[in-house]
Design a protein around this motif. Structure first.
Motif, PDB file in Angstrom:
ATOM      1  N   GLY A  45       0.794  -1.208   0.000  1.00  0.00           N
ATOM      2  CA  GLY A  45       0.000   0.000   0.000  1.00  0.00           C
ATOM      3  C   GLY A  45       0.833   1.266   0.000  1.00  0.00           C
ATOM      4  O   GLY A  45       1.907   1.284   0.566  1.00  0.00           O
ATOM      5  N   PRO A  46       0.342   2.335  -0.644  1.00  0.00           N
ATOM      6  CA  PRO A  46      -0.954   2.443  -1.323  1.00  0.00           C
ATOM      7  C   PRO A  46      -0.919   1.994  -2.775  1.00  0.00           C
ATOM      8  O   PRO A  46      -1.821   2.283  -3.546  1.00  0.00           O
TER       9      PRO A  46
ATOM     10  N   ARG B 142      -6.765   1.113  -9.552  1.00  0.00           N
ATOM     11  CA  ARG B 142      -7.245   2.264 -10.327  1.00  0.00           C
ATOM     12  C   ARG B 142      -6.680   2.279 -11.743  1.00  0.00           C
ATOM     13  O   ARG B 142      -7.218   2.957 -12.617  1.00  0.00           O
ATOM     14  N   GLN B 143      -5.616   1.527 -11.940  1.00  0.00           N
ATOM     15  CA  GLN B 143      -5.050   1.402 -13.287  1.00  0.00           C
ATOM     16  C   GLN B 143      -5.568   0.145 -13.990  1.00  0.00           C
ATOM     17  O   GLN B 143      -5.053  -0.247 -15.033  1.00  0.00           O
ATOM     18  N   GLY B 144      -6.587  -0.469 -13.409  1.00  0.00           N
ATOM     19  CA  GLY B 144      -7.252  -1.581 -14.069  1.00  0.00           C
ATOM     20  C   GLY B 144      -6.831  -2.966 -13.636  1.00  0.00           C
ATOM     21  O   GLY B 144      -7.365  -3.964 -14.152  1.00  0.00           O
ATOM     22  N   LEU B 145      -5.894  -3.082 -12.707  1.00  0.00           N
ATOM     23  CA  LEU B 145      -5.457  -4.400 -12.248  1.00  0.00           C
ATOM     24  C   LEU B 145      -6.393  -4.929 -11.164  1.00  0.00           C
ATOM     25  O   LEU B 145      -7.172  -4.192 -10.578  1.00  0.00           O
TER      26      LEU B 145
ATOM     27  N   ARG C 275      -4.804  12.640  -2.780  1.00  0.00           N
ATOM     28  CA  ARG C 275      -5.186  12.606  -1.377  1.00  0.00           C
ATOM     29  C   ARG C 275      -6.126  11.440  -1.044  1.00  0.00           C
ATOM     30  O   ARG C 275      -5.984  10.798   0.000  1.00  0.00           O
ATOM     31  N   ASP C 276      -7.069  11.167  -1.918  1.00  0.00           N
ATOM     32  CA  ASP C 276      -8.015  10.093  -1.614  1.00  0.00           C
ATOM     33  C   ASP C 276      -7.335   8.728  -1.609  1.00  0.00           C
ATOM     34  O   ASP C 276      -7.715   7.835  -0.846  1.00  0.00           O
ATOM     35  N   ILE C 277      -6.297   8.557  -2.439  1.00  0.00           N
ATOM     36  CA  ILE C 277      -5.535   7.306  -2.424  1.00  0.00           C
ATOM     37  C   ILE C 277      -4.794   7.162  -1.102  1.00  0.00           C
ATOM     38  O   ILE C 277      -4.759   6.088  -0.496  1.00  0.00           O
ATOM     39  N   LEU C 278      -4.201   8.256  -0.642  1.00  0.00           N
ATOM     40  CA  LEU C 278      -3.462   8.229   0.617  1.00  0.00           C
ATOM     41  C   LEU C 278      -4.378   7.912   1.790  1.00  0.00           C
ATOM     42  O   LEU C 278      -4.032   7.121   2.669  1.00  0.00           O
TER      43      LEU C 278
END
Length: 341
Positions: free
Chosen positions: A185-186, A193-196, A260-263
Motif C-alpha cells: 500500500g498504497p 485504479r489502473q485496471g489491475l 489525497r483520496d488514495i493516501l
C-alpha cells in the motif's frame, strides 16, 4: 521506591525536560519508504512530536528495503524502518541489528490483469508463471512462504523477477512482462485504479504478519535514552493518526506524492496494521516462514535481535503521564502478549 519505578520516573523526567525545550536537540538520521504505512514518521516530523522529545530528525527516503538496510548496517542512518525480510536477512548473515519497534504490518497484495484474473485466483495458480516482486520486501517473503505451503518450489516451479519498487512491478504486470506482481500500500490501490485486480492479500496468507520493523545497530542503541524518546514520538504519532485524519493525510502528502483520496484509503485501510511495538510473536513466526521457505538460513538464534526495553519504557512513561488515557492503557494490555520472547 521499587527500582523499576525509579527507572520509569527517570525516563519521565527526561522526557518532560526535553519537552520544555531546555535540552539541546539531538540530531538523528532516520530512513523511511515513501508509503502510507510510514505516516507516523511524517506526522512526528511535521507536527513537532520529535521536537517535543528533544530530537532533531532528518528523514531520508529510500525506494526499497534492501537499499535502506544497507544504509543502516553501513552506519549511514541512526534508525531505519525497512520491511521485515530485509533486517532478518541481514541478521541471519551476522549483522549486529536490534529490532526496537515497528512502523506498520500487513499491507501487501498480489495483483494481475483482468484477463489473467480468471486463471490466477490463488497462490496455487502461480506454478509455471512469471511473478514480479521487490527484493527483500515483506510481501515477497510472504509469497515465497505461501508457495512453500502449496508445495511449489519458488526456485524452479515459477520465475520470480526482483524489481526496484512497486511502480515498476505494476508496469511489468500491465505490460504483460509478468503474469502477476506483489505490491504494498498504497500501490495496491494505484494498481486497482489502473485496471489491475487484487487476487490475494498478504493478511490472508499470513494473518497478523509484521512489516517494517524499526531497527538500529547495537552501537547506536547505546546512546542513553535516545531511542526511548524516539519511540515516545512514534507512539504519540500513532495516537495522533487515530484521532486526526485530515492532519495525518496533510503530513503524508508532503512525502508521498499521490492523490489525497488514495493516501487516505491506503492509510486507513483495514489491511494495514499501525501498531508501533516490536511484535516479537509475529516476527518470530515470520522468521520461521523465511527459514522454511529457504529465503534465509536459520542457524542463528533470533531472540537476540529484539531489544524491548526502549519500547516498554516509552509506553510506560506515556501511560504514567496520562493515566486516564484509554489509548495508552490499551497498548499496555496488549504489549506483554505481542512481545513475549
Amino acid at each position: 521506591m521499587h527500582p523499576s519505578r525509579i527507572a520509569r520516573a527517570g525516563i519521565l523526567a527526561l522526557s518532560l525536560f526535553a519537552a520544555t525545550g531546555l535540552a539541546q536537540a539531538e540530531s538523528l538520521k532516520v530512513g523511511y519508504l515513501p508509503v502510507t504505512g510510514h505516516a507516523k514518521f511524517f506526522v512526528a516530523k511535521e507536527y513537532g512530536l520529535f521536537k517535543q522529545e528533544g530530537l532533531d530528525v532528518e528523514l531520508v527516503e529510500f525506494q526499497n528495503s534492501a537499499d535502506g538496510l544497507n544504509a543502516v548496517t553501513a552506519g549511514k542512518l541512526d534508525v531505519g524502518a525497512f520491511g521485515t525480510t530485509a533486517p532478518l536477512a541481514h541478521y541471519a548473515k551476522g549483522a549486529d541489528l536490534k529490532v526496537i519497534g515497528g512502523i506498520m504490518g500487513l499491507d501487501a497484495a498480489l495483483v494481475v490483469t483482468p484477463e489473467k484474473a480468471a486463471s490466477i485466483r490463488s497462490i496455487s495458480d502461480l506454478r509455471g508463471r512469471k511473478v514480479a516482486t521487490v527484493r527483500l520486501a515483506t510481501g515477497d517473503a510472504v509469497l515465497r512462504g505461501a508457495l512453500k505451503d502449496e508445495k511449489i518450489d519458488w526456485k524452479n516451479d515459477l520465475k520470480i523477477f526482483e524489481l526496484k519498487n512497486p511502480p515498476a512491478v505494476i508496469e511489468a504486470v500491465k505490460s504483460g512482462q509478468v503474469d502477476a506482481g506483489v505490491v504494498w500500500g498504497p500501490h495496491d490501490i494505484r494498481a486497482e485504479r489502473q485496471g489491475l485486480k487484487i487476487v490475494v492479500r498478504s493478511s490472508e496468507l499470513q494473518p497478523g504478519h509484521p512489516c517494517c520493523r524499526i531497527v538500529v545497530t547495537s552501537d547506536k542503541l547505546k546512546q542513553g535514552d535516545t531511542h526511548v524518546r524516539f519511540l515516545r514520538a512514534i507512539l504519540k504519532a500513532e495516537k495522533f493518526t487515530a484521532e486526526k485524519k485530515k492532519e495525518t493525510i496533510d503530513a503524508i502528502q508532503k512525502y508521498v506524492k499521490l492523490d489525497r483520496d488514495i493516501l487516505e484509503q491506503g492509510f486507513y485501510s483495514p489491511f494495514l496494521d499501525q501498531s508501533s511495538d516490536p511484535n516479537v510473536q509475529g516476527t518470530q513466526k515470520f522468521w520461521t516462514t523465511l527459514v522454511s521457505s529457504e529465503v534465509v538460513e536459520g542457524a542463528r538464534p533470533l531472540a537476540p535481535i529484539f531489544e524491548l526495553t526502549p519500547y516498554r519504557k516509552a509506553l510506560e512513561s506515556l501511560a504514567q503521564e496520562n493515566p486516564r488515557e484509554a489509548f495508552w492503557q490499551t497498548r499496555l494490555k496488549s504489549e506483554p502478549t505481542r512481545n513475549r520472547l
